[in-house]
Design a protein around this motif. Sequence first.
Motif, PDB file in Angstrom:
ATOM      1  N   UNK A  12     -25.788 -11.593  11.390  1.00 57.24           N
ATOM      2  CA  UNK A  12     -27.075 -10.968  11.092  1.00 57.24           C
ATOM      3  C   UNK A  12     -27.677 -11.505   9.797  1.00 57.24           C
ATOM      4  N   UNK A  13     -26.836 -11.852   8.822  1.00 60.14           N
ATOM      5  CA  UNK A  13     -27.361 -12.418   7.579  1.00 60.14           C
ATOM      6  C   UNK A  13     -28.211 -13.659   7.862  1.00 60.14           C
ATOM      7  N   UNK A  14     -27.824 -14.421   8.867  1.00 54.52           N
ATOM      8  CA  UNK A  14     -28.556 -15.632   9.192  1.00 54.52           C
ATOM      9  C   UNK A  14     -29.850 -15.380   9.946  1.00 54.52           C
ATOM     10  N   UNK A  15     -30.099 -14.124  10.320  1.00 55.72           N
ATOM     11  CA  UNK A  15     -31.266 -13.802  11.137  1.00 55.72           C
ATOM     12  C   UNK A  15     -32.265 -12.896  10.430  1.00 55.72           C
ATOM     13  N   UNK A  16     -31.996 -12.524   9.180  1.00 51.57           N
ATOM     14  CA  UNK A  16     -32.921 -11.645   8.480  1.00 51.57           C
ATOM     15  C   UNK A  16     -33.142 -12.122   7.052  1.00 51.57           C
ATOM     16  N   UNK A  17     -34.015 -11.449   6.343  1.00 51.41           N
ATOM     17  CA  UNK A  17     -34.197 -11.728   4.931  1.00 51.41           C
ATOM     18  C   UNK A  17     -33.816 -10.485   4.156  1.00 51.41           C
ATOM     19  N   UNK A  18     -33.379 -10.674   2.927  1.00 56.38           N
ATOM     20  CA  UNK A  18     -32.949  -9.533   2.128  1.00 56.38           C
ATOM     21  C   UNK A  18     -33.137  -9.799   0.652  1.00 56.38           C
ATOM     22  N   UNK A  19     -33.191  -8.751  -0.113  1.00 50.02           N
ATOM     23  CA  UNK A  19     -33.307  -8.862  -1.558  1.00 50.02           C
ATOM     24  C   UNK A  19     -32.391  -7.848  -2.217  1.00 50.02           C
ATOM     25  N   UNK A  20     -31.844  -8.213  -3.344  1.00 49.70           N
ATOM     26  CA  UNK A  20     -30.947  -7.318  -4.073  1.00 49.70           C
ATOM     27  C   UNK A  20     -30.906  -7.743  -5.528  1.00 49.70           C
ATOM     28  N   UNK A  21     -30.545  -6.811  -6.385  1.00 51.34           N
ATOM     29  CA  UNK A  21     -30.450  -7.067  -7.820  1.00 51.34           C
ATOM     30  C   UNK A  21     -29.013  -7.438  -8.172  1.00 51.34           C
ATOM     31  N   UNK A  22     -28.859  -8.403  -9.060  1.00 49.62           N
ATOM     32  CA  UNK A  22     -27.512  -8.823  -9.446  1.00 49.62           C
ATOM     33  C   UNK A  22     -27.529  -9.588 -10.747  1.00 49.62           C
ATOM     34  N   UNK A  23     -26.345 -10.024 -11.164  1.00 46.89           N
ATOM     35  CA  UNK A  23     -26.188 -10.766 -12.409  1.00 46.89           C
ATOM     36  C   UNK A  23     -26.098 -12.263 -12.124  1.00 46.89           C
ATOM     37  N   UNK A  24     -26.716 -13.056 -13.008  1.00 47.04           N
ATOM     38  CA  UNK A  24     -26.684 -14.506 -12.889  1.00 47.04           C
ATOM     39  C   UNK A  24     -26.668 -15.113 -14.282  1.00 47.04           C
ATOM     40  N   UNK A  25     -25.793 -16.110 -14.496  1.00 48.73           N
ATOM     41  CA  UNK A  25     -25.721 -16.783 -15.790  1.00 48.73           C
ATOM     42  C   UNK A  25     -26.822 -17.829 -15.886  1.00 48.73           C
ATOM     43  N   UNK A  26     -27.747 -17.626 -16.813  1.00 47.31           N
ATOM     44  CA  UNK A  26     -28.842 -18.572 -17.050  1.00 47.31           C
ATOM     45  C   UNK A  26     -28.758 -19.046 -18.494  1.00 47.31           C
ATOM     46  N   UNK A  27     -28.621 -20.361 -18.655  1.00 45.48           N
ATOM     47  CA  UNK A  27     -28.474 -20.948 -19.991  1.00 45.48           C
ATOM     48  C   UNK A  27     -27.280 -20.348 -20.725  1.00 45.48           C
ATOM     49  N   UNK A  28     -26.231 -20.080 -19.956  1.00 43.85           N
ATOM     50  CA  UNK A  28     -25.000 -19.570 -20.551  1.00 43.85           C
ATOM     51  C   UNK A  28     -25.009 -18.091 -20.854  1.00 43.85           C
ATOM     52  N   UNK A  29     -26.103 -17.415 -20.529  1.00 44.08           N
ATOM     53  CA  UNK A  29     -26.216 -15.989 -20.803  1.00 44.08           C
ATOM     54  C   UNK A  29     -26.372 -15.217 -19.501  1.00 44.08           C
TER      55      UNK A  29
ATOM     56  N   UNK B 186     -38.126 -12.733  11.315  1.00 41.50           N
ATOM     57  CA  UNK B 186     -36.868 -12.280  10.747  1.00 41.50           C
ATOM     58  C   UNK B 186     -36.872 -10.762  10.689  1.00 41.50           C
ATOM     59  N   UNK B 187     -35.697 -10.152  10.732  1.00 36.29           N
ATOM     60  CA  UNK B 187     -35.585  -8.728  10.490  1.00 36.29           C
ATOM     61  C   UNK B 187     -35.424  -8.532   8.996  1.00 36.29           C
ATOM     62  N   UNK B 188     -36.365  -7.851   8.341  1.00 38.03           N
ATOM     63  CA  UNK B 188     -36.260  -7.661   6.905  1.00 38.03           C
ATOM     64  C   UNK B 188     -35.154  -6.679   6.596  1.00 38.03           C
ATOM     65  N   UNK B 189     -34.508  -6.886   5.444  1.00 36.47           N
ATOM     66  CA  UNK B 189     -33.392  -6.028   5.070  1.00 36.47           C
ATOM     67  C   UNK B 189     -33.314  -5.891   3.569  1.00 36.47           C
ATOM     68  N   UNK B 190     -33.254  -4.662   3.061  1.00 39.22           N
ATOM     69  CA  UNK B 190     -33.007  -4.410   1.648  1.00 39.22           C
ATOM     70  C   UNK B 190     -31.488  -4.398   1.462  1.00 39.22           C
ATOM     71  N   UNK B 191     -30.956  -5.414   0.823  1.00 34.36           N
ATOM     72  CA  UNK B 191     -29.520  -5.522   0.698  1.00 34.36           C
ATOM     73  C   UNK B 191     -29.052  -4.586  -0.395  1.00 34.36           C
ATOM     74  N   UNK B 192     -28.008  -3.845  -0.113  1.00 35.29           N
ATOM     75  CA  UNK B 192     -27.593  -2.765  -0.998  1.00 35.29           C
ATOM     76  C   UNK B 192     -26.501  -3.195  -1.966  1.00 35.29           C
ATOM     77  N   UNK B 193     -25.820  -4.308  -1.695  1.00 30.86           N
ATOM     78  CA  UNK B 193     -24.733  -4.720  -2.569  1.00 30.86           C
ATOM     79  C   UNK B 193     -25.248  -5.340  -3.845  1.00 30.86           C
ATOM     80  N   UNK B 194     -24.379  -5.469  -4.829  1.00 29.44           N
ATOM     81  CA  UNK B 194     -24.704  -6.124  -6.082  1.00 29.44           C
ATOM     82  C   UNK B 194     -24.255  -7.557  -6.036  1.00 29.44           C
ATOM     83  N   UNK B 195     -25.067  -8.467  -6.503  1.00 27.55           N
ATOM     84  CA  UNK B 195     -24.760  -9.884  -6.447  1.00 27.55           C
ATOM     85  C   UNK B 195     -23.806 -10.318  -7.529  1.00 27.55           C
ATOM     86  N   UNK B 196     -22.986 -11.314  -7.232  1.00 30.59           N
ATOM     87  CA  UNK B 196     -22.070 -11.896  -8.193  1.00 30.59           C
ATOM     88  C   UNK B 196     -22.250 -13.398  -8.200  1.00 30.59           C
ATOM     89  N   UNK B 197     -23.480 -13.840  -8.272  1.00 33.44           N
ATOM     90  CA  UNK B 197     -23.753 -15.271  -8.170  1.00 33.44           C
ATOM     91  C   UNK B 197     -23.239 -16.007  -9.396  1.00 33.44           C
TER      92      UNK B 197
END
Length: 205
Positions: free
Chosen positions: A78-95, A194-205
């Motif tokens: 299903x991930x390959x068939x919809x779009x989703x958005x979620x809030x998470x942490x990402x290291x940008x410029x080492x921060x 696409x089936x839109x989806x609000x992703x509920x998990x937190x990202x660990x990118x």
Amino acid sequence: LDSINRQLSSIDQTKRSFVPFMVRAIDTLDMFVKRDIPFLDAERTQRVAGLRDLMGRADVTTAEQFRQIMTAYQTEIDYGRNIGTYEGELALDGEPRTVQFLRVGRVALLYQTLDGRETGYWDADAGTWKPAPDYRRAVEHGINVASEQAPPDLLHVPLSAPQQTREPAAYKAAASSPEDAAPGDDASVDSQTQNTAQEKGQGDA
């Protein structure tokens, strides 16, 4: 009585032969998650770990183990068939920064800082995040579409998919044609298909 014993023996043999198949299915799923674009890493890794724990529980039937494995596979498909958005942490410029991620199937994975000043995407071939300031408005609109705050529309975004697909055979049949496009190329993705989806998990990118 002999007939009943033979039937019971046949059931036991079927279970013993089926368990290795399920273990291989979990291994394949684990490999796929590790090789996929990095979205919802913690949630997806925990799902696989939960399946491994389930296989060691004597109080869970073989049928229930198989059902949960198939449910996990369906979730990944299903991930390959919809779009989703979620809030998470990402290291940008080492921060570490809190960002909003936008996932368009498995075709594109993008981020935007909460103040909207920085936008980027995941380059699967390079294995790194790259800035994409020219797509700020497109990503902002995509996040609104995925959050169901805007109607479905064409999204013009850079692709994250690798040039050579890394999907195991079990997933190739479920892959849609846009996923075969070259990485780094721009793509106009019709979010209405696409089936839109609000992703509920937190990202660990």
